[in-house]
Design a protein around this motif. Sequence first.
Motif, PDB file in Angstrom:
ATOM      1  N   ASP A 355       0.854  -1.183   0.000  1.00  0.00           N
ATOM      2  CA  ASP A 355       0.000   0.000   0.000  1.00  0.00           C
ATOM      3  C   ASP A 355       0.894   1.238   0.000  1.00  0.00           C
ATOM      4  OD1 ASP A 355      -1.800   2.017   0.299  1.00  0.00           O
ATOM      5  OD2 ASP A 355      -2.503   1.433   2.290  1.00  0.00           O
ATOM      6  N   PRO A 356       1.127   1.850  -1.176  1.00  0.00           N
ATOM      7  CA  PRO A 356       2.024   2.999  -1.256  1.00  0.00           C
ATOM      8  C   PRO A 356       1.599   4.184  -0.391  1.00  0.00           C
ATOM      9  CG  PRO A 356       1.559   2.127  -3.445  1.00  0.00           C
ATOM     10  CD  PRO A 356       0.622   1.444  -2.494  1.00  0.00           C
ATOM     11  N   LYS A 357       0.345   4.228   0.008  1.00  0.00           N
ATOM     12  CA  LYS A 357      -0.125   5.354   0.821  1.00  0.00           C
ATOM     13  C   LYS A 357      -0.076   5.051   2.317  1.00  0.00           C
ATOM     14  CE  LYS A 357      -3.170   7.187  -2.787  1.00  0.00           C
ATOM     15  NZ  LYS A 357      -4.558   7.595  -3.139  1.00  0.00           N
ATOM     16  N   LYS A 358       0.401   3.867   2.652  1.00  0.00           N
ATOM     17  CA  LYS A 358       0.479   3.486   4.057  1.00  0.00           C
ATOM     18  C   LYS A 358       1.484   4.374   4.784  1.00  0.00           C
ATOM     19  CE  LYS A 358       1.472  -0.505   7.051  1.00  0.00           C
ATOM     20  NZ  LYS A 358       0.187  -0.520   7.746  1.00  0.00           N
ATOM     21  N   PRO A 359       1.128   4.927   5.960  1.00  0.00           N
ATOM     22  CA  PRO A 359       2.075   5.782   6.696  1.00  0.00           C
ATOM     23  C   PRO A 359       3.296   4.988   7.159  1.00  0.00           C
ATOM     24  CG  PRO A 359      -0.170   6.015   7.544  1.00  0.00           C
ATOM     25  CD  PRO A 359      -0.174   4.831   6.625  1.00  0.00           C
ATOM     26  N   TYR A 360       4.398   5.702   7.306  1.00  0.00           N
ATOM     27  CA  TYR A 360       5.573   5.116   7.932  1.00  0.00           C
ATOM     28  C   TYR A 360       5.240   4.778   9.383  1.00  0.00           C
ATOM     29  CZ  TYR A 360       8.539   6.855   4.091  1.00  0.00           C
ATOM     30  OH  TYR A 360       9.108   7.113   2.876  1.00  0.00           O
ATOM     31  N   PRO A 361       5.935   3.799   9.962  1.00  0.00           N
ATOM     32  CA  PRO A 361       5.710   3.501  11.383  1.00  0.00           C
ATOM     33  C   PRO A 361       5.996   4.725  12.252  1.00  0.00           C
ATOM     34  CG  PRO A 361       7.012   1.776  10.340  1.00  0.00           C
ATOM     35  CD  PRO A 361       6.919   2.879   9.352  1.00  0.00           C
ATOM     36  N   ALA A 362       5.401   4.751  13.425  1.00  0.00           N
ATOM     37  CA  ALA A 362       5.574   5.873  14.344  1.00  0.00           C
ATOM     38  C   ALA A 362       7.038   6.038  14.742  1.00  0.00           C
ATOM     39  CB  ALA A 362       4.718   5.653  15.587  1.00  0.00           C
ATOM     40  N   PRO A 363       7.481   7.257  15.033  1.00  0.00           N
ATOM     41  CA  PRO A 363       8.864   7.464  15.471  1.00  0.00           C
ATOM     42  C   PRO A 363       9.197   6.641  16.714  1.00  0.00           C
ATOM     43  CG  PRO A 363       7.779   9.556  15.015  1.00  0.00           C
ATOM     44  CD  PRO A 363       6.719   8.512  14.967  1.00  0.00           C
ATOM     45  N   ARG A 364      10.422   6.135  16.769  1.00  0.00           N
ATOM     46  CA  ARG A 364      10.864   5.346  17.925  1.00  0.00           C
ATOM     47  C   ARG A 364      11.479   6.239  18.999  1.00  0.00           C
ATOM     48  NH1 ARG A 364       8.224   1.098  16.218  1.00  0.00           N
ATOM     49  NH2 ARG A 364       9.251  -0.086  17.879  1.00  0.00           N
ATOM     50  N   ASP A 365      12.122   7.317  18.558  1.00  0.00           N
ATOM     51  CA  ASP A 365      12.875   8.178  19.472  1.00  0.00           C
ATOM     52  C   ASP A 365      11.966   9.326  19.922  1.00  0.00           C
ATOM     53  OD1 ASP A 365      14.714   9.566  20.913  1.00  0.00           O
ATOM     54  OD2 ASP A 365      16.105   9.914  19.263  1.00  0.00           O
ATOM     55  N   VAL A 366      11.275   9.121  21.034  1.00  0.00           N
ATOM     56  CA  VAL A 366      10.300  10.116  21.497  1.00  0.00           C
ATOM     57  C   VAL A 366      10.552  10.549  22.941  1.00  0.00           C
ATOM     58  CG1 VAL A 366       8.482   9.375  19.899  1.00  0.00           C
ATOM     59  CG2 VAL A 366       8.715   8.235  22.115  1.00  0.00           C
ATOM     60  N   MET A 367      11.707  10.224  23.489  1.00  0.00           N
ATOM     61  CA  MET A 367      12.013  10.576  24.873  1.00  0.00           C
ATOM     62  C   MET A 367      12.718  11.935  24.918  1.00  0.00           C
ATOM     63  SD  MET A 367      11.672   9.669  27.990  1.00  0.00           S
ATOM     64  CE  MET A 367      11.238   7.934  27.824  1.00  0.00           C
ATOM     65  N   PRO A 368      12.122  12.968  25.524  1.00  0.00           N
ATOM     66  CA  PRO A 368      12.770  14.286  25.598  1.00  0.00           C
ATOM     67  C   PRO A 368      14.075  14.204  26.391  1.00  0.00           C
ATOM     68  CG  PRO A 368      10.447  14.427  26.197  1.00  0.00           C
ATOM     69  CD  PRO A 368      10.784  12.974  26.138  1.00  0.00           C
ATOM     70  N   ARG A 369      15.066  14.946  25.923  1.00  0.00           N
ATOM     71  CA  ARG A 369      16.354  14.992  26.603  1.00  0.00           C
ATOM     72  C   ARG A 369      17.094  16.240  26.138  1.00  0.00           C
ATOM     73  NH1 ARG A 369      16.109  11.113  22.736  1.00  0.00           N
ATOM     74  NH2 ARG A 369      17.728  11.112  21.111  1.00  0.00           N
ATOM     75  N   ASN A 370      18.286  16.431  26.697  1.00  0.00           N
ATOM     76  CA  ASN A 370      19.021  17.660  26.457  1.00  0.00           C
ATOM     77  C   ASN A 370      19.245  17.950  24.978  1.00  0.00           C
ATOM     78  OD1 ASN A 370      20.351  19.932  27.280  1.00  0.00           O
ATOM     79  ND2 ASN A 370      21.733  18.864  28.666  1.00  0.00           N
ATOM     80  N   ASN A 371      19.634  16.917  24.222  1.00  0.00           N
ATOM     81  CA  ASN A 371      19.945  17.159  22.814  1.00  0.00           C
ATOM     82  C   ASN A 371      18.767  16.877  21.889  1.00  0.00           C
ATOM     83  OD1 ASN A 371      20.011  14.363  23.114  1.00  0.00           O
ATOM     84  ND2 ASN A 371      21.571  14.095  21.528  1.00  0.00           N
ATOM     85  N   TYR A 372      17.587  16.659  22.472  1.00  0.00           N
ATOM     86  CA  TYR A 372      16.380  16.408  21.668  1.00  0.00           C
ATOM     87  C   TYR A 372      15.153  16.718  22.527  1.00  0.00           C
ATOM     88  CZ  TYR A 372      13.694  13.948  17.982  1.00  0.00           C
ATOM     89  OH  TYR A 372      12.844  13.624  16.959  1.00  0.00           O
ATOM     90  N   PRO A 373      14.962  18.002  22.879  1.00  0.00           N
ATOM     91  CA  PRO A 373      13.966  18.335  23.903  1.00  0.00           C
ATOM     92  C   PRO A 373      12.517  18.204  23.453  1.00  0.00           C
ATOM     93  CG  PRO A 373      15.038  20.314  23.082  1.00  0.00           C
ATOM     94  CD  PRO A 373      15.786  19.164  22.502  1.00  0.00           C
ATOM     95  N   ARG A 374      12.222  18.364  22.163  1.00  0.00           N
ATOM     96  CA  ARG A 374      10.854  18.243  21.657  1.00  0.00           C
ATOM     97  C   ARG A 374      10.839  17.287  20.478  1.00  0.00           C
ATOM     98  NH1 ARG A 374       9.956  19.804  25.806  1.00  0.00           N
ATOM     99  NH2 ARG A 374       8.763  21.602  26.540  1.00  0.00           N
ATOM    100  N   PRO A 375      10.831  15.987  20.764  1.00  0.00           N
ATOM    101  CA  PRO A 375      10.915  14.999  19.676  1.00  0.00           C
ATOM    102  C   PRO A 375       9.768  15.129  18.682  1.00  0.00           C
ATOM    103  CG  PRO A 375      11.335  13.973  21.799  1.00  0.00           C
ATOM    104  CD  PRO A 375      10.827  15.351  22.092  1.00  0.00           C
TER     105      PRO A 375
END
Length: 890
Positions: A355-375
């Motif tokens: 299904d070419p219109k199928k969404p990509y899987p949800a992001p895996r990296d969703v934990m806020p931290r110093n170098n990624y505060p708003r994933p």
Amino acid sequence: MRSRLLRSFFLLILLGALSLPVGAEIPTPEEFAGFRMGTEGKLVRWERIVEYLQQVDVASDRVLVQELGKSTRGNPFLMAIITSPRNLARLEDIKATQRRLAYPYDLSEEDAQRLAWQTPAVLFITCNIHSTEIGSSQMVLELVHRLATEESPWVENVLDNVVFLLVPSFNPDGQIMVVDWYNQTKDSTNALASMPWLYHYYTGHDNNRDAFMLTQVESRLVTKVLYQDWFPQVYLDEHQMGASGARIFVPPFRNPINPNVDPTIWAENGLLGFAMFAGLHDAGLTGVTYDQFYTSWWQGGFLMEAWWHNIVGLLTEVASTRMATSTEQETAKLGVPPKDPAPSFDEILDELEKDPKKPYPAPRDVMPRNNYPRPWLGGKWTLREIIDYELVATYSLLEAMAANRVTLIRNQVKMGQKAIEAGKKDNPYAYLFPPDQHDPGALWQLLEVLHYAGVEVHRAGKAFKADDKEYPAGTYVILMAQPFRAYAKDMLEIQKHPDPKTMPPGAMADQPYDVTAWTLPLQMGVEAKEAKKAFEAELTKLESIPRPKGELVSATRGRGRGFVIAPGPNSKVVLTNRLLEAGAEVSWLTDKVEVKTRRWHYPAGSLYVRNPSGEKLGALVAELGLVGEEVTAADEAALRGKLMRLRRPRVGLYQPWTASMDEGWTRWLLEQYEFGYTTLHNADLKAGKLGERFDVIIFPGDRDKKDILEGNKRKWTPEEYKGGIGEEGLGALREFVRQGGTLVLLDESAELALESWAVPVKSVLKGVKGEEFACPGSLLKILVDPSHPVAYGMPPEATAMFANSPAFDLAPGFSYTDVKVIARYPATNPLESGWIRGDEYLHNRIAAAEVGYENGRIILLGFRAQFRAQPHNTFKLLFNALHYAAAQKP
């Protein structure tokens, strides 16, 4: 480059007698293109970008557009200079100041302070080096329009304090190719198909791996801006990255750091990286990260190379779309990663195929931290958002440059001065290059690329002594007391990449990013000596590096039977190909011969040219930097039984429809050394009867057996580009070899023979896990048999670039009577520069071999002998294999 007078003339024509504001005649990008940049399904092709910039150039007193040259395929390669009218009127003075700042030999602290306050800082940005990373080439229209037209304190402050150099596309040819491919496929069933050829004609995605060897036209144009013309304080390269994680990466970079880089660079990477980081968050944008993905070690990309030149090199990578087609990603919750294991890329493609219109899987990296505060939590992602992120990052950098102008300039001067002082008191004091080299042409190319990148090179007018060793007149000297000391040192010394296991947990990835070593003397087979202590010598600073001059000695004034020419230089291959093209009688010596005229020994692999025009041959030998002499009738008697007649090899080079970079580099190299070749696709191999057309067929080293046989099988691939050579093509290759053909298999492609036919060698690294053996890109010692025709002209010890390559041993049931070993790894750790884990897996293993297969032969080169056109040291293994395939054939 147009003069200011000519620009004024066009400006008057454009404005006529009207007293309108300068920017009033500049259309917005939307007015010009007929759509807003980033509109779904819409892209601006290169010639339209050129046209828009030319319009801005004529209408604006803030923008000067220069054509720096032509691209590989002949398209204009542009740079826009954007600054205040006052700065634009004094560009030559600013450039002269930039050179003084970059080479601060006689710059006092007072002068440095004065210049820092009086001159603008210079920012250089390149876009779209990787052509499918299309967003930055679209973004530049809005960026230029704002800076050319907006009347605001912000723009005035930026343009007063910054000279902004902007390359809208580092790869115009590729920009055209990917836009055309996208427009051709976007509304079809092939919309998800990758372009089946390289988006740089020779190098593809590897075009940003050409920063120190400078083989490509575009590389030279950008390097000239950086280290000959402008010497900017800051350089930013704008990229895109994968589609499923963070939305944008900004500096600082990951560990490990390269110890040759001045620590101020890392501090200013952080200063300006965090300015972009803050600006992106201030704009309310999510998914902004730093200290991920890319290391501070690698001497591979143009922006990284800036670090060793006292220039702050920055990178942004924005998440990609499918060109101008948006993507959709399932959403996640902040701080709650999905429980299911992360799907592989192939698994994602499998789902898209259903299904070419199928969404990509949800992001895996969703934990806020110093170098990624708003994933980034998922959702729709568009080209317009890529442009917005890039605009915010660019504006934030411009603002930070203006605010920190004086500090950036002062620090650039200080770094240059510290490098000069370090070169006077620290080891090494200098690198010395004796003129008598195995391959003088390789020495010329090594010094020429360093000099092109701003390194100062001297030459000794008389013999001298350094570290108690004698060096002759003509010795080249690179003194370390120079501003770009760090660059010269890093390119010439041995790399010692840290073992990931020695770093604190989480501080460094287990596998290095790209290669870990690049030591030029090892790669190029050049003798370079370190002088640890200061010495006295009569040295002249060179404005250019002279090409080596050859000599053809004719002792009998043309009464001899022929000429013999030494085999060391790679340029001997060019001579061979030119002579064969002209129909000359050319042979290899198969054993060493002493020419009595001058009592020189000519080893196996030397050329013997019978009855040539001495004058024409002498001109070629001189041009190519070779050495040879005339053979008398008496000498010729010694050649009997020691000659292998050469013919023009009929070469086929396999090009898969999966954009092989190794194929592109090989193709470029064949052209530089004047081999004729035919590109072979899947259908050509399947058609069979290959022996009627070819003596030798080459397979590139970045495709294994599965890739070659199956190719691209995805259903969205256009039929004409689908699949590989299949069993039919494999059978045709087998028949080609059985009937006397030669197959040259580079690196991974060795699997094609090892896993298909009963050959006498096997792979010893197949299935070995990364925690047991790893060598992702290091320089290893090999022991070479120069008596084998494939190794003619090589020294007994050489260096190979090993990049996750195979190594071989005897297969069960065979002996060394079935294998001619061309090169093997030593019985001890072969590492010469870089990093290796599990070196014992290579001890005494075969690195390159010839194996017979019925009437033909297979040449296995288990490493990339031509890797990115860098290891001149091993080019001969490929070149000789091609001539060997046609030798003695009618």
